[in-house]
Write an enzyme that holds these catalytic residues in place. Structure first.
Site, PDB file in Angstrom:
ATOM      1  N   PRO A   2       1.018  -1.478  -0.028  1.00  0.00           N
ATOM      2  CA  PRO A   2      -0.005  -0.112  -0.102  1.00  0.00           C
ATOM      3  C   PRO A   2       0.859   1.173  -0.201  1.00  0.00           C
ATOM      4  O   PRO A   2       1.952   1.594   0.879  1.00  0.00           O
ATOM      5  CB  PRO A   2      -0.658   0.013   1.298  1.00  0.00           C
ATOM      6  CG  PRO A   2      -0.063  -0.419   2.114  1.00  0.00           C
ATOM      7  CD  PRO A   2       1.070  -1.742   1.614  1.00  0.00           C
ATOM      8  N   GLU A   3       0.845   2.106  -0.663  1.00  0.00           N
ATOM      9  CA  GLU A   3       1.013   3.793  -0.537  1.00  0.00           C
ATOM     10  C   GLU A   3      -0.085   4.077  -0.363  1.00  0.00           C
ATOM     11  O   GLU A   3      -0.968   3.719   0.088  1.00  0.00           O
ATOM     12  CB  GLU A   3       1.547   3.724  -1.951  1.00  0.00           C
ATOM     13  CG  GLU A   3       2.068   2.809  -2.688  1.00  0.00           C
ATOM     14  CD  GLU A   3       3.357   3.491  -3.527  1.00  0.00           C
ATOM     15  OE1 GLU A   3       3.286   4.920  -4.462  1.00  0.00           O
ATOM     16  OE2 GLU A   3       3.572   3.076  -4.722  1.00  0.00           O
TER      17      GLU A   3
END
Length: 272
Positions: A2-3
């Site tokens: 995840p960013e």
DNA sequence: AAATGAACCTGTTTGC
DNA sequence: TGCAAACAGGTTCATT
């Protein structure tokens, strides 16, 4: 995994499912993820959840007791909200029952994720947070700031953009996507970028991140939202994962290079 | 100080 | 088909 857009998507899902709920039994199926699990997780029974906040790629679950659950998803961490009688998921490491018959399940195949329990505002002083730069939508992250930072660095712009002490939330996908939109090659030295081009880059970072949040993040292989649905921004990738495919603007084939051990994608004609 | 590379761990894809 | 190598969204630590 995840960013910033993915973590923000998870935050919204958690906020919807957890706000106002009261914790029941907490089970840990192993004692360590990236770091040892806090022993006090088992003492959260009967504590209510007040809100869910995000800072950088961290999730902050604020409890009525004043304590805060600080959670990082690492590369493969996922949260699911399921009925409490659902069977244990593969790689499910923590299950926190809620008193409404549902459970918050944390699964993480690679176990790069981590969680800790902190008191009040003390998390702000913690080393995980004290080293972080501004949020990409913060007024502090402006052209003067980014240009000044670039001027004193010889490193390539792409790894610089991924450095959380400069700005948080931009990981490997959105760094490539932002540079494409700004027309800047990922290997360009940071100190060689003019102020107007730094301005384009800043705008591109904010634009890409907002669009990705709107789409519920990007699912490549395993990112899912709290309700199990994927994010849809991967359909909008213009360079990431598109090696050998034609650039949407000029038709030139997208190239892939390695920088600091990470893959970067760019168009050799549109990016200079 | 800044930059680079390795380490953490498992699952999936790629290439021979 | 089988097996080994390469690779994957993040962060931290050690070494140049």
């Amino acid at each position: 995994m995840p960013e910033l857009p993915e973590v923000e998507t998870v935050r919204r899902g958690l906020a919807a499912h957890l706000t106002g709920q009261v914790i029941g039994r907490v089970q840990c199926f192993r004692s360590t993820l990236r770091y040892p699990l806090p022993a006090a997780l088992g003492e959260l029974q009967d504590v209510a959840i007040e809100s869910v906040e995000r800072r950088a790629k961290y999730l902050l679950i604020h409890l009525q007791s004043g304590a805060v659950l600080v959670w990082h998803l690492g590369m493969t961490g996922q949260f699911h909200v399921l009925p409490s009688d659902a069977p244990r998921l593969t790689h499910e490491h923590i299950r926190m029952d809620l008193q409404n018959g549902q459970s918050l399940c944390f699964r993480d195949a690679r176990r790069f994720g981590y969680v800790d329990l902190m008191e009040g505002d003390s998390w702000r002083q913690h080393r995980w947070f004290s080293v972080l730069g501004p949020e990409p939508f913060d007024a502090q992250f402006d052209v003067a700031y980014l240009y000044a930072a670039c001027r004193q660095r010889k490193i390539a712009i792409k790894p610089l953009l991924m450095n959380a002490s400069l700005v948080v939330g931009v990981g490997n996908i959105y760094a490539s996507e932002s540079l494409y939109r700004a027309g800047i090659r990922p290997q360009t030295r940071a100190d060689a970028i003019s102020r107007p081009r730094v301005k384009k880059l800043l705008d591109a970072v904010q634009e890409v991140l907002s669009e990705a949040i709107e789409a519920g993040g990007s699912s490549i292989s395993d990112f899912v939202q709290v309700d199990g649905k994927p994010g849809y921004f991967a359909h909008n990738f213009r360079v990431y994962g598109r090696e050998g495919l034609p650039c949407g603007q000029c038709g030139e084939l997208i190239r892939k290079i390695t920088q600091s051990g990470r893959s970067s994608f760019y168009c050799g004609r549109c990016q200079k």
